[in-house]
Each structure stands twice: as C-alpha cells, then as structure tokens.
Scaffold this motif. Structure first.
Motif, PDB file in Angstrom:
ATOM      1  N   GLY A 114       0.718  -1.338  -0.083  1.00 31.64           N
ATOM      2  CA  GLY A 114       0.019   0.056   0.156  1.00 31.64           C
ATOM      3  C   GLY A 114       0.885   1.310  -0.057  1.00 31.64           C
ATOM      4  O   GLY A 114       0.300   2.520   0.203  1.00 31.64           O
ATOM      5  N   ILE A 115       2.224   1.422  -0.133  1.00 34.98           N
ATOM      6  CA  ILE A 115       3.052   2.191  -0.030  1.00 34.98           C
ATOM      7  C   ILE A 115       2.456   3.477  -1.077  1.00 34.98           C
ATOM      8  O   ILE A 115       2.531   4.464  -0.901  1.00 34.98           O
ATOM      9  N   GLU A 116       2.107   2.996  -2.039  1.00 36.92           N
ATOM     10  CA  GLU A 116       1.620   3.798  -3.154  1.00 36.92           C
ATOM     11  C   GLU A 116       0.358   4.911  -2.589  1.00 36.92           C
ATOM     12  O   GLU A 116       0.316   5.875  -3.239  1.00 36.92           O
ATOM     13  N   SER A 117      -0.363   4.366  -1.646  1.00 32.15           N
ATOM     14  CA  SER A 117      -1.543   5.235  -1.308  1.00 32.15           C
ATOM     15  C   SER A 117      -1.248   6.167  -0.235  1.00 32.15           C
ATOM     16  O   SER A 117      -1.937   7.082   0.011  1.00 32.15           O
ATOM     17  N   PHE A 137       0.744   0.443   4.618  1.00 30.02           N
ATOM     18  CA  PHE A 137       0.623   1.930   4.376  1.00 30.02           C
ATOM     19  C   PHE A 137      -0.816   2.225   4.157  1.00 30.02           C
ATOM     20  O   PHE A 137      -1.470   1.556   3.743  1.00 30.02           O
ATOM     21  N   THR A 138      -1.232   3.527   4.748  1.00 26.56           N
ATOM     22  CA  THR A 138      -2.511   4.130   4.534  1.00 26.56           C
ATOM     23  C   THR A 138      -2.106   5.401   3.873  1.00 26.56           C
ATOM     24  O   THR A 138      -0.977   6.021   3.901  1.00 26.56           O
ATOM     25  N   GLU A 139      -3.523   6.416   3.637  1.00 30.21           N
ATOM     26  CA  GLU A 139      -3.028   7.638   3.098  1.00 30.21           C
ATOM     27  C   GLU A 139      -2.336   8.402   4.061  1.00 30.21           C
ATOM     28  O   GLU A 139      -1.271   9.314   3.836  1.00 30.21           O
ATOM     29  N   ARG A 140      -2.819   7.970   5.375  1.00 32.66           N
ATOM     30  CA  ARG A 140      -2.161   8.866   6.551  1.00 32.66           C
ATOM     31  C   ARG A 140      -0.825   8.346   7.303  1.00 32.66           C
ATOM     32  O   ARG A 140      -0.472   8.926   8.057  1.00 32.66           O
ATOM     33  N   GLY A 141      -0.629   7.238   6.971  1.00 37.21           N
ATOM     34  CA  GLY A 141       0.578   6.614   7.637  1.00 37.21           C
ATOM     35  C   GLY A 141       0.924   5.178   7.616  1.00 37.21           C
ATOM     36  O   GLY A 141       0.609   4.533   6.702  1.00 37.21           O
ATOM     37  N   ILE A 142       0.979   4.619   8.687  1.00 43.67           N
ATOM     38  CA  ILE A 142       1.597   3.154   8.587  1.00 43.67           C
ATOM     39  C   ILE A 142       0.502   2.352   9.540  1.00 43.67           C
ATOM     40  O   ILE A 142       0.548   2.672  10.842  1.00 43.67           O
ATOM     41  N   VAL A 143       0.147   1.321   9.226  1.00 45.28           N
ATOM     42  CA  VAL A 143      -0.812   0.465  10.051  1.00 45.28           C
ATOM     43  C   VAL A 143       0.314  -0.630  10.372  1.00 45.28           C
ATOM     44  O   VAL A 143       0.691  -1.365   9.532  1.00 45.28           O
TER      45      VAL A 143
END
Ligand SMILES: Cc1cc2nc3c(=O)[nH]c(=O)nc-3n(C[C@H](O)[C@H](O)[C@H](O)COP(=O)(O)OP(=O)(O)OC[C@H]3O[C@@H](n4cnc5c(N)ncnc54)[C@H](O)[C@@H]3O)c2cc1C
Length: 498
Positions: free
Chosen positions: A157-160, A323-329
């Motif tokens: 998800g790093i691209e998001s 990754f999410t738009e706001r950070g890292i889960v």
C-alpha cells in the motif's frame, strides 16, 4: 585483443572514495614511474561521504582508524561528520597530487583481460560517450553497494501514502521536515543517526524497527586523544591514537565473539542506564542475535538515548502491515500517522561497482572466485579490489590491501613480470562467507561478493592485528603464478608491470 586506439595507463583505479585515494597514494609512492588514472562515476570524490547527505551523517567507527595512517586527522572528536570526511579525502588527494589523475563523471561498465598482451580493455561512459582505456593493472575501489538505489522492501500500500517517502541514499536537497510527523523505518546506523539529528525540528519522530539492534554509547572525545594531540607532533599523535583505537575496537569485538552471554549482559546494563526508568529495554534494545552477528552500532555520547529520554523520539518495535494515506498500520493494529516516512532500510550489495569483468571475452562473476588475501581473485590476472572491515574501520584493511597491491607491483617490476594470477593449485578449499555478518544486506545477496575459504591466503580475516602481521610476514609470491608476455606483444615504452 587490446584496443590500440584506447588511452593507455599502467594502472587504472576505479572509484575515488576513501579506498581509491588510499590506493592511488600507495601505488604512486611505491612506483612513481607508473602512469595511473582514477575513473570516478560521480562529479566529486569521497564516495560514500559524497553520496550520503542526510541530517547528521557521520562515521560510526572512530575517525582516527577511518582516516589514513599517512595523513593525520586534524580533530579530537571520536567520530567525524560526512562533510569533514569528504574534505579530508579531498585534502589527501590534493596533497599527494592524486586529484590531477582523477577523471570524474566516468562510469566504468566493463573490463576484459587479454592474455595475449596481458592488458585490460576497460570501457567507460563519459558525457554519454563511450571511452576505452587499456591498462596492465586494474583495481576496483568501488565500495560494496549499489550507488544507484538503496534497498526498499515492498511495503504493501505504499503507493496510497499521501506523504513523502525518502530513502537516506537519495536525500532531497533542502528537505524541509520542520514541524512534520516523521517515521524512520530501520534500526541500523543510519536510523539511529537520523533520530537525534532530526528530533529537535520535527513535530514528532518515531523509529519503527522490526527488531532491535545492539547500540552502545561511546565518548564523543577522550582525554588521551586530546592530550596526545596537544603534546606530541601530529603524525606521532595520530599513529598512537590510531593504534590504540584499533586495538580497543578489536578487543571489544573479540570479547563479544568469545563471551556472547557476558557481552550481552554488559550491553544491556549500559543501555538500561541510558534510558528512562521503567523503559522496556528488552522489547526495544534486546536483539535476537549475538553481539557482532551484525554490525554493532555506536552513538556518540549516547545521543540517541538522550533524545529518547527527552521524550522527543519514540521507538516502536513492530512490523509494517500496510501503508494508508495517513501513515502506517502496524502488525499489532496500531496506526502511526506520518507526513514523512524515511526508509532507512539499507543498501543493495554490489561488487566491483557492477563492472562486467571478463577474461579473453569469457564473462566471470565475483562469487565464482575465491578471494586471495582479500584483495585479488583466484584465476583473474592483474586484478585487485579493496574491501574494508565490517567489524572495524574500513580503512584499516583498505590500507593493508593497498600496500600489498603496491608491494606486488614492485615485485613484478623488479622481475620483469607482466602478469600475476592467484592460483589455488591442488588445494580443495572449504567455503566460508566473505562477510561474516547476518545483516539483511549481506543475506539478501549471497552471490554478490567473492568467496572466502578457511585457510590462508584464501581466507578473509576480520582481525586487523593478524592481517597486519600477515602483511609484514607473508611472501609476496605465495600462491601467485607470474609470467611475462612476449616482448612483441608489449609496447616498448611500458614497464614490465605497466
Ligand atoms: C552511511 C554509511 C556510513 C558508513 N560509516 C562507516 C564508518 O563509520 N566506518 C567505516 O569503517 N565504514 C563506514 N561505512 C562503509 C563505507 O562505505 C567505508 O567507510 C568507505 O567510505 C568505503 O570507501 P570505498 O572507497 O571503498 O568505497 P565508496 O566510499 O563506496 O567509494 C566507491 C567509489 O567508487 C565509485 N564507483 C563505483 N562504481 C563505479 C563504476 N562502475 N565506475 C566508476 N566509479 C565507480 C563510486 O562513485 C565511489 O566514489 C559507511 C557506509 C555508509 C553507506
């Protein structure tokens, strides 16, 4: 056949980093009659210390052993900053006239040895144009990693991610992180340097590590070094400090390897004292491996621990789930919000700067050959390389190798030889890892480096004292086949070695 339109040099050195300048110095001092050129792909010298520009970039081994024995280091701090090391390398090159021999922005692509003439044909590219050199001797002072890209795991998800992702190998100029939430992924030398250097300016900084690393505080300066500098001539003070520091580092290394349990306990006690009361030392600073299975990291005056104590930085030991738009889960489900993520996830190992090496047109790979005394390759004529220590300052071994190369060239010149090839003969060698570390960058690329064996001269030692003794006692011709090509194949202006 060697290319007759090519530029001829007796010795071609690839790379103008710490090792390239050292080698140029040793070869040109021992054999001033030889012509030599240093080919450097970048626009400036310094190698590692020119490439890495992240905040706080510094040596993590003491600078007196990282600097050259022949040029005293001018400071008293135990560690030096990246710009200081780069300046020192430039000063060395200028002082010994090596700078005049460097061709910048010249990337070497391939090198083919012609055994009819005992010459290398080296193809490089400069300004988009191919350049061809011929040389009797070729030396790779190209470091150990890929300059083009660092290692970045495939994070889901790093691209998001809506913020910025930066690898320390490509630090943007004037990068503004003031007031930002920053997550540094990694726990190695780079991550632990970044955290205290950036913490004062960020809104919050987190070191996110999958697993802990051994980290030891070291004094930023020590009174003996300061006294030696004050009281003694510069070169003598430098020699004494260098020798002392190399023995302290070696002693520490041997202690850790011989007594892993005791050393683990010592490191834990020291770490615990540096951290706030009640801090979970075992979660964040107790690695699963033994000390020196991976490079032991040091922090001057415990700066990382001070930053943690001040509350400006947090260490999180967890995995990246996505990754999410706001950070890292994280694997635990916790979410780390971030404006900037720094992937201090390491390097990609690369031998000989990626140069394609061949002999009489037949391609050959580093891992197909045993290393000879850690600076030549079995069955590869007139080729040398420089790889430093991983458990002590790089320069300690780089300089031993550079002197050994110069001594070999002297021997060849004295005997009129035009080639030298390390041969194993009838020996059946047992393979041993060349880099004795379990670190990710070593494990990811098991075939990147030459092979090492368990017996001399085919072993790669990680012991400066034994290597120094070996250098002074060893027979320069041991396990080397020498020869001379027919005079008709040689340019009459060339010396035997060149
Ligand atoms: C961030 C960081 C910190 C480090 N800190 C320490 C430390 O504290 N102590 C220590 O002992 N070691 C440290 N190291 C290891 C470090 O690389 C060595 O200390 C040392 O700088 C290596 O010198 P070198 O000249 O062998 O290689 P490099 O510094 O890597 O220089 C190699 C040179 O070769 C050039 N080159 C490569 N391929 C080609 C090609 N195909 N054509 C032309 N030119 C080419 C490169 O551009 C470069 O200039 C560190 C490494 C990194 C990445």
């Amino acid at each position: 056949m060697a290319n007759t339109d090519a530029i001829y040099q007796d010795v071609l050195i690839v790379g103008a980093g710490l090792a390239g300048i050292d080698t140029a110095y040793r070869v040109s001092s021992e054999l001033p009659q030889l012509s030599y050129t240093v080919l450097e792909q970048r626009a400036a010298m310094g190698g590692t210390w020119d490439l890495f520009k992240y905040p706080g970039i510094r040596s993590d081994s003491d600078i007196f052993t990282l600097s050259y024995p022949f040029l005293p280091w001018d400071g008293t701090q135990t560690m030096a900053t990246g710009p200081e090391i780069k300046k020192y390398i430039e000063e060395a090159a200028a002082k010994f006239g090596i700078d005049r021999h460097i061709r910048f922005e010249t990337k070497v692509l391939s090198a083919d040895f012609d055994s009819a003439t005992d010459l290398w044909t080296v193809t490089a590219v400069h300004d988009g144009e191919a350049q061809v050199y011929t040389a009797r001797q070729l030396i790779a002072c190209t470091g150990y990693y890929n300059y083009e890209a660092g290692y970045e795991p495939d994070f889901p998800g790093i691209e998001s991610f809506g913020g910025q992702v930066v690898h320390p190998q490509h630090w943007p100029e004037d990068f503004d992180y003031k007031g930002k939430k920053v997550v540094v992924i990694g726990s190695g030398a780079t991550a632990i340097t970044l955290i205290p250097s950036m913490a004062d300016d960020t809104a919050h900084i987190t070191m996110l590590q999958r697993s802990p690393t051994y980290i030891m505080p070291v004094p930023g300066s020590d009174p003996l070094t300061v006294a030696a500098k004050k009281l003694l001539p510069a070169q003598i003070a430098h020699n004494l400090t260098r020798r002392r520091n190399s023995m302290i580092t070696l002693g520490m290394y041997l202690y850790c390897r011989r007594f892993p349990k005791a050393s683990r306990k010592t490191i834990r006690t020291i770490t615990q004292k540096m951290l706030p009361a009640g801090y979970d030392v075992d979660v964040h600073f107790k690695p699963k491996y033994e000390p020196w299975d991976q490079r032991l990291c040091v922090v001057p005056d415990g700066d990382l621990f001070k930053t943690i104590r001040s509350g400006k930085a947090e260490v999180v030991t967890d995995t990246v789930d996505h990754f999410t738009e706001r950070g890292i889960v994280l694997g635990s489900g916790r979410e780390l919000e971030a404006d900037i993520v720094i992937t201090a996830t390491g390097l990609k190992l690369l031998a000989f700067g990626g140069v394609d090496v061949s002999i009489d047109g037949a391609p050959t790979k580093p891992h197909e050959h045993f290393a000879y005394r850690g600076f030549m390759l079995q069955d590869v004529p007139n080729f040398a390389f420089i790889i430093g220590y991983t458990n002590a300052s790089w320069t300690l071994r780089a300089d031993i190798s550079a002197r050994a190369i110069a001594r070999l060239y002297r021997y060849m010149a004295d005997h009129g030889y035009t080639h030298a090839v390390p041969r194993t003969g009838d020996l059946v060698l047992e393979e041993h890892p060349a880099l004795d570390l379990t670190s990710g960058y070593v494990q990811r690329s098991p075939d990147a480096m030459p092979k090492a064996a368990t017996v001399a001269p085919w072993m790669i030692r990680h012991n400066y004292l034994l290597d120094s003794l070996d250098y002074t006692r060893s027979d320069v011709a041991d396990s080397i086949e020498f020869g001379t090509v027919a005079a008709s194949a040689q340019d009459p202006e060339r010396t035997a070695v060149g």
